[in-house]
Scaffold this active site. Structure first.
Site, PDB file in Angstrom:
ATOM      1  N   TYR A 163       0.665  -1.180  -0.075  1.00 21.05           N
ATOM      2  CA  TYR A 163      -0.140   0.017  -0.016  1.00 21.05           C
ATOM      3  C   TYR A 163       0.829   1.152  -0.083  1.00 21.05           C
ATOM      4  CZ  TYR A 163      -3.050   3.655   1.935  1.00 21.05           C
ATOM      5  OH  TYR A 163      -3.820   4.715   2.266  1.00 21.05           O
ATOM      6  N   LYS A 167       1.216   4.589  -2.630  1.00 21.44           N
ATOM      7  CA  LYS A 167       1.202   6.029  -2.231  1.00 21.44           C
ATOM      8  C   LYS A 167       2.521   6.503  -2.726  1.00 21.44           C
ATOM      9  CE  LYS A 167      -2.888   6.248  -0.974  1.00 21.44           C
ATOM     10  NZ  LYS A 167      -4.214   6.917  -1.346  1.00 21.44           N
TER      11      LYS A 167
END
Length: 240
Positions: A163, A167
Site C-alpha cells: 500500500y 502511495k
C-alpha cells in the site's frame, strides 16, 4: 460557487470531505463506483440540510466509466474547479513486498495509482476550462520515503508495505504533474488525512473522519495558487 469532484466519496473520509466542502459553499459531486451507494450518500447529506451535492458514478479503474463521468460533468456544469483523487484501497494485510502476490500488488496499484492518473488525464480538459483549477491527491504518510527511513517509523508499517509503495508512486505523480502544469497555473498537491478510523483499516485508526478530512479541506480552500508540488498533513508539510 466552485465545482468539486471527489472520487470514492460515498463513505469514509471522502464522504466527510464532501460534507465539509459543501458546507463551505462548494458544489460537490460525490464520485462512487456504485451509483446507488453514491445516491444514498447524497440523500444522507440532503437529509442533514446539505443540498449542494450530487452523486456521480465513476469507477477509477475503468476508463469508460471515467469518460462517462467526464461527459456528464461537461453537460451539467461545463468545467471542473477541483479534482480530489480520494478513491483508494488498502489491500489484505500483512503485505510485505518481498512476498506479496503480484496479482494483489497490481490490484492495489490499479486503484491507488493508475486510477488517479487516468482520472486526472480524462478530467484535465474540464479543469482547464476553470478560471482557478486545482488537483489534490489523497496520499498517506506510509508513502513518505523520508518517514520510512526514519528511526521513528512505526514497526507495523511493514504490514502495509505494498500500500505504501502505491502511495509513493502517487506522490511521484503529484510532483511530476505539478511541474508539468505549473505554467498552466494548475496547482497539484498531496495530502494525508492521517491514521483515520475507516473501513480502509477496519476502523482501527485513532483519528475521526472529521479530523481526517480537515487537512484535505484546508488544502482545498487554499487560495494561494503558488503552492504546488507539496505534501501536506494536519498542521503542515510532510517530507517526501
Amino acid at each position: 460557487m466552485r465545482t468539486v469532484l471527489i472520487t470514492g466519496a460515498n463513505k469514509g473520509i471522502g464522504f466527510e470531505t464532501a460534507r465539509q466542502l459543501a458546507a463551505l459553499g462548494n458544489f460537490v459531486y460525490l464520485g462512487s463506483r456504485d451509483i446507488l451507494s453514491g445516491q444514498k450518500a447524497a440523500d444522507q447529506l440532503n437529509a442533514s440540510g446539505v443540498n449542494n451535492v450530487a452523486a456521480i458514478q465513476i469507477d477509477v479503474t475503468n476508463i469508460n466509466s471515467i469518460s462517462k463521468a467526464k461527459a456528464q460533468l461537461d453537460s451539467e456544469v461545463g468545467a471542473l474547479d477541483l479534482l480530489i483523487n480520494n478513491a483508494g484501497i488498502s489491500g489484505a494485510q500483512p503485505q510485505q513486498v518481498a512476498d506479496y502476490s503480484m496479482e494483489a500488488i497490481r490490484t492495489l496499484f490499479e486503484t491507488n495509482f493508475f486510477g488517479a492518473v487516468q482520472t486526472t488525464q480524462i478530467m484535465l480538459p474540464l479543469l482547464r476550462k476553470s478560471s482557478a483549477p486545482s488537483i489534490i491527491n489523497v496520499s498517506s504518510e506510509i508513502g513518505s520515503l523520508t518517514m520510512n527511513m526514519s528511526a521513528e517509523r512505526p514497526p507495523n508499517w511493514s504490514n502495509f508495505s505494498t500500500y505504501g509503495c502505491s502511495k509513493t508512486a502517487l506522490n511521484g505523480f503529484t510532483v511530476m504533474l505539478a511541474n508539468e502544469l505549473r505554467s498552466q497555473n494548475i496547482p497539484v498537491n498531496c495530502v494525508t488525512p492521517g491514521y483515520t478510523a475507516t473501513d480502509l483499516n477496519q476502523f482501527k485508526g485513532f483519528k475521526t473522519v472529521e479530523e481526517g478530512a480537515k487537512p484535505i479541506v484546508v488544502l482545498a480552500m487554499l487560495t494561494d495558487r503558488t503552492v504546488t508540488g507539496k505534501f501536506f498533513k494536519d498542521g503542515g508539510e510532510i517530507r517526501w
